[in-house]
Design an enzyme around this catalytic site. Structure first.
Site, mmCIF file in Angstrom:
data_model
loop_
_atom_site.group_PDB
_atom_site.id
_atom_site.type_symbol
_atom_site.label_atom_id
_atom_site.label_comp_id
_atom_site.label_asym_id
_atom_site.label_seq_id
_atom_site.Cartn_x
_atom_site.Cartn_y
_atom_site.Cartn_z
ATOM 1 C CB SER A 51 34.141 53.908 28.041
ATOM 2 O OG SER A 51 33.147 53.521 27.113
ATOM 3 C CE LYS A 92 30.415 51.752 29.570
ATOM 4 N NZ LYS A 92 31.565 52.683 29.667
#
Length: 265
Positions: A51, A92
């Site tokens: 990700s 993230k």
């Protein structure tokens, strides 16, 4: 060698041994202190998914600086855990903080924060978002997106949650500072958030720690080899002096034809 020369040589060796011992002591302090400082300040973490590709790839070993959630700024790549997101440790990028309105996409197809277009050079050949969205971030919350937007399960997936897809600052445990393996070095802070209030975060003290460890290793090595090297050079110097003086003793013929010793006593 004269008595004075022997005293000078002994004094020089004594001073050299003192300095070499001091170098080893300081080197140990720097070497062990650098590792201890790093253990307190940083923790290693292995990235499990794609990700954050290409910034951080799956399987990369990163060093994350332990920080308080209140110190997180836009653009930071953080490690967090939130029960709403499945209570799994995740990594993230922060694109919005409390009070921000994060939206995608503008007419140029880019992410905006508070109506201002954000340049995102860490996105490689992917769009800022595969779907349009707009979210206002509640106070003390963070809006997070992955750099590989087409596969990242991030704040966009949780837009229907009570916090508009954001997570509490308190959920953050660390900020990624460098990729330790493979050796890609320090993570660059994105300039796209530099002009926002609060600016971007500064790198942690990792470079200082590495410098302390390297300097310590050099001092330990230098101090450790001084004794053998000084001894070897001293023996060579004495050997040359002995050869130049012809051994310092000999014989000659005295009165009456007798041989008598000549030279040093």
């Amino acid at each position: 060698m004269s008595a004075t020369g022997q005293d000078d040589d002994g004094h020089g060796r004594g001073l050299g041994n003192l300095l070499s011992g001091l170098a080893v002591a300081v080197g140990c302090l720097l070497f062990l202190g650098g590792f201890a400082w790093g253990a307190v300040e940083y923790k290693p973490y292995t990235v499990p998914t794609e990700s954050m590709n290409p910034t951080v790839k799956a399987g990369d070993r990163v060093l994350a600086q332990r920080i308080d959630g209140a110190d997180v700024k836009r653009g930071d790549v953080v490690i967090f855990k939130d029960k709403v997101w499945g209570n799994a440790t995740m990594v993230k990028r922060v694109v919005g903080i409390g009070g921000d309105t994060v939206k995608c996409c503008d007419q140029g197809g880019k992410l905006t924060v508070n109506g201002k277009t954000v340049e995102e050079p860490y996105l490689h050949d992917v769009a800022p978002s595969t779907s349009k969205f707009s979210a206002t971030v509640p106070k003390d919350q963070l809006f997070l997106l992955g750099d590989q937007r087409n596969v990242s399960l991030d704040s966009r997936v949780h837009l229907e949650d009570a916090a508009n897809g954001s997570v509490p600052r308190s959920a953050v445990s660390a900020r990624v500072d460098a990729i330790a393996w493979p050796l890609d070095g320090m993570l660059k802070r994105p300039d796209g958030f530099k002009e926002f209030p609060g600016g971007i975060s500064r790198p942690g003290p990792l470079r200082l720690m590495v410098g302390a460890v390297i300097a310590g290793a050099v001092l330990i090595f230098g101090g450790g080899v001084y004794g053998p090297v000084a001894g070897f050079l001293g023996r060579r110097r004495r050997g040359r002096a002995d050869r130049a003086g012809g051994g310092g003793t000999g014989t000659g013929t005295g009165a009456g034809g007798r041989e008598v010793p000549v030279g040093g006593q």
